[in-house]
Design a protein around this motif. Structure first.
Motif, PDB file in Angstrom:
ATOM      1  N   PHE A   1       0.829  -1.208   0.000  1.00 45.75           N
ATOM      2  CA  PHE A   1       0.000   0.000   0.000  1.00 45.75           C
ATOM      3  C   PHE A   1       0.866   1.262   0.000  1.00 45.75           C
ATOM      4  N   ARG A   2       1.918   1.268   0.812  1.00 45.27           N
ATOM      5  CA  ARG A   2       2.815   2.427   0.850  1.00 45.27           C
ATOM      6  C   ARG A   2       3.490   2.662  -0.493  1.00 45.27           C
ATOM      7  N   ASN A   3       3.827   1.593  -1.197  1.00 46.11           N
ATOM      8  CA  ASN A   3       4.496   1.723  -2.498  1.00 46.11           C
ATOM      9  C   ASN A   3       3.543   2.116  -3.633  1.00 46.11           C
ATOM     10  N   HIS A   4       2.271   1.750  -3.506  1.00 42.24           N
ATOM     11  CA  HIS A   4       1.295   1.963  -4.588  1.00 42.24           C
ATOM     12  C   HIS A   4       0.024   2.627  -4.068  1.00 42.24           C
ATOM     13  N   ASP A   5       0.165   3.514  -3.110  1.00 40.38           N
ATOM     14  CA  ASP A   5      -1.008   4.121  -2.490  1.00 40.38           C
ATOM     15  C   ASP A   5      -1.853   4.930  -3.495  1.00 40.38           C
ATOM     16  N   MET A   6      -1.220   5.652  -4.408  1.00 36.99           N
ATOM     17  CA  MET A   6      -1.958   6.470  -5.377  1.00 36.99           C
ATOM     18  C   MET A   6      -2.842   5.597  -6.271  1.00 36.99           C
ATOM     19  N   GLN A   7      -2.290   4.521  -6.781  1.00 34.26           N
ATOM     20  CA  GLN A   7      -3.051   3.643  -7.661  1.00 34.26           C
ATOM     21  C   GLN A   7      -4.215   2.986  -6.919  1.00 34.26           C
ATOM     22  N   LEU A   8      -3.969   2.595  -5.666  1.00 34.81           N
ATOM     23  CA  LEU A   8      -5.026   1.947  -4.886  1.00 34.81           C
ATOM     24  C   LEU A   8      -6.128   2.944  -4.510  1.00 34.81           C
ATOM     25  N   ILE A   9      -5.750   4.165  -4.211  1.00 38.78           N
ATOM     26  CA  ILE A   9      -6.748   5.195  -3.898  1.00 38.78           C
ATOM     27  C   ILE A   9      -7.578   5.519  -5.143  1.00 38.78           C
ATOM     28  N   LEU A  10      -6.915   5.640  -6.289  1.00 39.23           N
ATOM     29  CA  LEU A  10      -7.642   5.894  -7.535  1.00 39.23           C
ATOM     30  C   LEU A  10      -8.594   4.747  -7.862  1.00 39.23           C
ATOM     31  N   TYR A  11      -8.148   3.524  -7.616  1.00 39.24           N
ATOM     32  CA  TYR A  11      -8.990   2.355  -7.854  1.00 39.24           C
ATOM     33  C   TYR A  11     -10.236   2.415  -6.967  1.00 39.24           C
ATOM     34  N   ASP A  12     -10.033   2.662  -5.675  1.00 38.78           N
ATOM     35  CA  ASP A  12     -11.175   2.716  -4.756  1.00 38.78           C
ATOM     36  C   ASP A  12     -12.139   3.846  -5.127  1.00 38.78           C
ATOM     37  N   GLY A  13     -11.599   4.990  -5.486  1.00 44.06           N
ATOM     38  CA  GLY A  13     -12.446   6.107  -5.902  1.00 44.06           C
ATOM     39  C   GLY A  13     -13.239   5.770  -7.154  1.00 44.06           C
ATOM     40  N   ALA A  14     -12.599   5.126  -8.108  1.00 40.79           N
ATOM     41  CA  ALA A  14     -13.271   4.734  -9.341  1.00 40.79           C
ATOM     42  C   ALA A  14     -14.379   3.725  -9.056  1.00 40.79           C
ATOM     43  N   VAL A  15     -14.101   2.763  -8.173  1.00 38.92           N
ATOM     44  CA  VAL A  15     -15.114   1.769  -7.807  1.00 38.92           C
ATOM     45  C   VAL A  15     -16.327   2.463  -7.190  1.00 38.92           C
ATOM     46  N   ASN A  16     -16.088   3.382  -6.273  1.00 35.91           N
ATOM     47  CA  ASN A  16     -17.198   4.087  -5.615  1.00 35.91           C
ATOM     48  C   ASN A  16     -18.025   4.892  -6.619  1.00 35.91           C
ATOM     49  N   GLU A  17     -17.359   5.599  -7.512  1.00 33.78           N
ATOM     50  CA  GLU A  17     -18.086   6.409  -8.495  1.00 33.78           C
ATOM     51  C   GLU A  17     -18.862   5.532  -9.476  1.00 33.78           C
ATOM     52  N   LEU A  18     -18.272   4.451  -9.923  1.00 32.45           N
ATOM     53  CA  LEU A  18     -18.974   3.562 -10.851  1.00 32.45           C
ATOM     54  C   LEU A  18     -20.181   2.914 -10.180  1.00 32.45           C
ATOM     55  N   LYS A  19     -20.042   2.557  -8.928  1.00 32.82           N
ATOM     56  CA  LYS A  19     -21.185   2.003  -8.195  1.00 32.82           C
ATOM     57  C   LYS A  19     -22.271   3.057  -8.012  1.00 32.82           C
ATOM     58  N   ARG A  20     -21.859   4.300  -7.783  1.00 28.28           N
ATOM     59  CA  ARG A  20     -22.819   5.390  -7.630  1.00 28.28           C
ATOM     60  C   ARG A  20     -23.637   5.581  -8.909  1.00 28.28           C
ATOM     61  N   HIS A  21     -23.022   5.292 -10.037  1.00 25.92           N
ATOM     62  CA  HIS A  21     -23.710   5.393 -11.329  1.00 25.92           C
ATOM     63  C   HIS A  21     -24.350   4.063 -11.744  1.00 25.92           C
ATOM     64  N   ASN A  22     -24.402   3.119 -10.828  1.00 23.75           N
ATOM     65  CA  ASN A  22     -25.022   1.798 -11.055  1.00 23.75           C
ATOM     66  C   ASN A  22     -24.379   1.041 -12.222  1.00 23.75           C
ATOM     67  N   ILE A  23     -23.070   1.081 -12.284  1.00 22.89           N
ATOM     68  CA  ILE A  23     -22.325   0.346 -13.304  1.00 22.89           C
ATOM     69  C   ILE A  23     -21.892  -0.983 -12.713  1.00 22.89           C
ATOM     70  N   ASN A  24     -22.208  -2.067 -13.423  1.00 22.04           N
ATOM     71  CA  ASN A  24     -21.827  -3.397 -12.987  1.00 22.04           C
ATOM     72  C   ASN A  24     -20.333  -3.593 -13.296  1.00 22.04           C
ATOM     73  N   LEU A  25     -19.532  -3.722 -12.248  1.00 22.59           N
ATOM     74  CA  LEU A  25     -18.082  -3.810 -12.421  1.00 22.59           C
ATOM     75  C   LEU A  25     -17.638  -5.130 -13.028  1.00 22.59           C
ATOM     76  N   LYS A  26     -18.414  -6.180 -12.833  1.00 22.42           N
ATOM     77  CA  LYS A  26     -18.030  -7.490 -13.372  1.00 22.42           C
ATOM     78  C   LYS A  26     -18.163  -7.508 -14.893  1.00 22.42           C
ATOM     79  N   ASN A  27     -19.122  -6.753 -15.416  1.00 20.14           N
ATOM     80  CA  ASN A  27     -19.355  -6.740 -16.858  1.00 20.14           C
ATOM     81  C   ASN A  27     -18.892  -5.432 -17.514  1.00 20.14           C
TER      82      ASN A  27
END
Length: 169
Positions: free
Chosen positions: A82-108
């Protein structure tokens, strides 16, 4: 005399494009309705494109940073990873939250398909913009024709009035 001939030519050419003043006015009104409908469709598409571009931005972040999340989950020393790749992991989590907010199915999630749908809408918007500009030009030309005809009709009426006044003297 030359000005009268020129005015007559302008009025004749303007009048020859339509059957009557009423017909020309109806054409202007119908073109105006079409132009207004096209403009409102363009505005709706722009709102949809704006939302889609936001979703595309987060979908791209999700796709680009998903490997970091996967490696983080599999990592034996998650804190170090996490310390080495914190930016990428934070961006990933933010993207997941926003896509879920827009009701986007992440699996598909299919980023390429989303991007192509966006491009289709963009092309449609550009086509509508061209149609709108063409309709606006047609309206302008028809209004100019109407003005030319009305101007000539007024000149003719004034000439008739002047002639009647001359005869009455």
């Amino acid at each position: 005399h030359w000005a009268k001939v020129q005015n007559l030519k302008i009025a004749t050419s303007s009048y020859s494009n339509s059957k009557s003043l009423k017909d020309l006015q109806e054409k202007i009104a119908s073109k105006t309705v079409i132009a207004n409908e096209t403009k409102s469709t363009i505005v709706e598409l722009e709102h949809e494109l704006k939302e889609m571009s936001e979703i595309l931005k987060y979908a791209k972040q999700y796709v680009e940073n998903k490997p970091y999340h996967y490696r983080y989950q599999k990592s034996k020393n998650q804190e170090q990873y996490f310390r080495n790749h914190d930016m990428q992991l934070i961006l990933y989590d933010g993207a997941v939250n926003e896509l879920k907010r827009h009701n986007i199915n992440l699996k598909n999630l299919d980023f390429e398909k989303m991007a192509s749908n966006y491009q289709v809408l963009w092309d449609k918007k550009e086509e509508l913009k061209k149609a709108y500009k063409s309709a606006e030009k047609d309206i302008f030309d028809m209004q100019k024709q109407l003005e030319n005809i009305e101007k000539y009709v007024e000149i003719s009426k004034e000439n008739v009035i002047v002639k009647n006044q001359e005869h009455s003297l």
